[in-house]
Scaffold this motif. Structure first.
Motif, PDB file in Angstrom:
ATOM      1  N   ILE A 207       0.675  -1.003  -0.376  1.00 50.76           N
ATOM      2  CA  ILE A 207       0.174  -0.008   0.147  1.00 50.76           C
ATOM      3  C   ILE A 207       0.934   1.442   0.191  1.00 50.76           C
ATOM      4  O   ILE A 207       0.562   2.177  -1.003  1.00 50.76           O
ATOM      5  N   SER A 208       1.904   1.098   0.508  1.00 50.18           N
ATOM      6  CA  SER A 208       2.751   1.959   0.856  1.00 50.18           C
ATOM      7  C   SER A 208       2.680   2.775  -0.912  1.00 50.18           C
ATOM      8  O   SER A 208       3.893   3.610  -0.997  1.00 50.18           O
TER       9      SER A 208
ATOM     10  N   SER B  94      -1.122   6.508   5.127  1.00 47.78           N
ATOM     11  CA  SER B  94      -1.964   7.289   5.751  1.00 47.78           C
ATOM     12  C   SER B  94      -3.172   7.977   5.767  1.00 47.78           C
ATOM     13  O   SER B  94      -4.512   7.699   5.469  1.00 47.78           O
ATOM     14  N   HIS B  95      -2.105   8.851   4.184  1.00 48.12           N
ATOM     15  CA  HIS B  95      -2.800  10.253   3.854  1.00 48.12           C
ATOM     16  C   HIS B  95      -3.903   9.155   2.764  1.00 48.12           C
ATOM     17  O   HIS B  95      -5.401   9.875   2.313  1.00 48.12           O
ATOM     18  N   LEU B  96      -3.336   7.918   1.590  1.00 46.30           N
ATOM     19  CA  LEU B  96      -4.117   7.128   1.152  1.00 46.30           C
ATOM     20  C   LEU B  96      -5.541   6.132   1.899  1.00 46.30           C
ATOM     21  O   LEU B  96      -6.531   6.406   1.485  1.00 46.30           O
TER      22      LEU B  96
ATOM     23  N   LYS C 287      -7.066   7.357   4.625  1.00 40.54           N
ATOM     24  CA  LYS C 287      -7.685   8.583   4.746  1.00 40.54           C
ATOM     25  C   LYS C 287      -8.544   8.399   3.416  1.00 40.54           C
ATOM     26  O   LYS C 287     -10.297   8.465   3.824  1.00 40.54           O
ATOM     27  N   LEU C 288      -8.301   8.537   2.273  1.00 39.06           N
ATOM     28  CA  LEU C 288      -9.013   9.487   1.199  1.00 39.06           C
ATOM     29  C   LEU C 288      -9.545   7.976   0.677  1.00 39.06           C
ATOM     30  O   LEU C 288     -11.006   8.547   0.230  1.00 39.06           O
ATOM     31  N   PHE C 289      -9.594   7.116   1.104  1.00 41.30           N
ATOM     32  CA  PHE C 289      -9.930   5.776   0.108  1.00 41.30           C
ATOM     33  C   PHE C 289     -11.767   5.676   0.856  1.00 41.30           C
ATOM     34  O   PHE C 289     -11.945   5.401   0.335  1.00 41.30           O
ATOM     35  N   LYS C 290     -11.136   5.045   2.499  1.00 39.90           N
ATOM     36  CA  LYS C 290     -11.713   4.692   3.405  1.00 39.90           C
ATOM     37  C   LYS C 290     -13.028   6.231   3.148  1.00 39.90           C
ATOM     38  O   LYS C 290     -13.806   6.023   3.261  1.00 39.90           O
ATOM     39  N   ARG C 291     -12.862   7.935   2.890  1.00 40.63           N
ATOM     40  CA  ARG C 291     -14.057   8.717   2.445  1.00 40.63           C
ATOM     41  C   ARG C 291     -14.139   8.798   1.290  1.00 40.63           C
ATOM     42  O   ARG C 291     -16.184   8.998   1.536  1.00 40.63           O
ATOM     43  N   ARG C 292     -14.176   8.042   1.030  1.00 37.99           N
ATOM     44  CA  ARG C 292     -14.641   7.702  -1.017  1.00 37.99           C
ATOM     45  C   ARG C 292     -15.271   6.739  -0.980  1.00 37.99           C
ATOM     46  O   ARG C 292     -16.343   5.918  -1.431  1.00 37.99           O
TER      47      ARG C 292
END
Length: 288
Positions: free
Chosen positions: A251-252, A264-266, A268-273
């Protein structure tokens, strides 16, 4: 059923089907299914599509499928795994990487399900696809140098034909043909430069199309209902899903290639969508 060749990442089988005796099933790999003869229905994820001689289908590991035979049929089935697109980096780094072909085909892998049935409708390209399949079959007779590379390159060509026809069929439903061409041009530019952070800046997209930044942003929003930045972000996250499903990249590693700040940033955005983190999505998809 006859398997003509089988390698670590590529196999080809000719299968005769006389009756409806195969329950719906999934495979652990990708498949190109070419109809050599016969007629019936190809059932994919509970959707039924007519098939006939010369038709071509692409299946991913998530697809559930079977055949309902009207006339005894023969299929050429080309199986290839995710490693077909991959290579290993330097031994000291031991890093799994993806070839440029995978980057080109990612769009196909997460859009193929939106195509209804047979992928290649253009008669000239249908002929080309059938010729490529015949050449692939003829390689079974070859024991000469280069058999493996020739077979792989034939599959590459088939995938490129499939990619072209999927792109043709996934055009935005816009107000005018002129608007359609313009927006499709912008979309194609985004897809082609998705790994180039500088090229994806709205000002640089606008410059490429000889428009102002404000004009191209407003135009894209008016025609598609979404902003250009939103579209780029959504497309990147779709590519993340494709990588999580069909590659062994960490994932990194995915985050780095698609220009997210970090894992972590990925997440966060993935979960939001999508409602789950990227790591949770991969575990669920692979049954971990």
């Amino acid at each position: 059923m006859t398997t003509y060749f089988q390698e670590p990442d590529l196999a080809m089988t000719v299968k005769q089907v006389q009756a409806n005796n195969s329950p719906p099933h999934r495979h652990r790999h990708f498949e190109i299914v070419s109809v050599l003869s016969g007629r019936g229905k190809h059932v994919i994820n509970d959707n039924q599509f007519d098939y006939t001689t010369g038709d071509l289908f692409l299946l991913t590991p998530q697809d559930l499928h079977t055949f309902k035979v009207a006339i005894p049929s023969e299929f050429c089935i080309v199986d290839f795994t995710g490693s077909f697109f991959a290579f290993i980096g330097s031994p000291e780094k031991d890093q799994f990487q993806l070839t440029p072909l995978f980057e080109q085909m990612e769009y196909v892998f997460h859009n193929h399900h939106r195509i209804k049935g047979n992928i290649i409708a253009d008669e000239e390209d249908r002929v080309w696809a059938q010729l490529l399949i015949k050449r692939l079959l003829s390689e079974k007779e070859q024991e000469d140098y280069g058999k493996e590379n020739i077979s792989k390159n034939i599959v590459f060509l088939l995938l490129q034909l499939i990619a072209r026809h999927i792109r043709r069929q996934l055009i935005f439903p816009l107000k005018t043909p002129r608007a359609e061409r313009m927006v499709q041009g912008i979309v194609n530019f985004v897809h082609q430069h998705i790994y180039d952070k500088e090229a994806l800046k709205v000002k640089n997209i606008a410059h490429h199309f000889h428009k102002s930044k404000d004009h191209i942003s407003l135009y894209f929003k008016q025609q598609t209902g979404t902003t250009l930045k939103e579209y780029i972000s959504a497309y990147k996250l779709q590519l993340v899903k494709t990588r999580l499903l069909y590659s062994e990249l960490s994932i990194s590693g995915v985050a780095a290639e698609l220009d997210f700040t970090d894992e972590s940033h990925l997440n966060k955005l993935f979960k939001r969508r999508f409602g789950v983190t990227a790591s949770a999505y991969r575990k669920k998809a692979k049954g971990a």
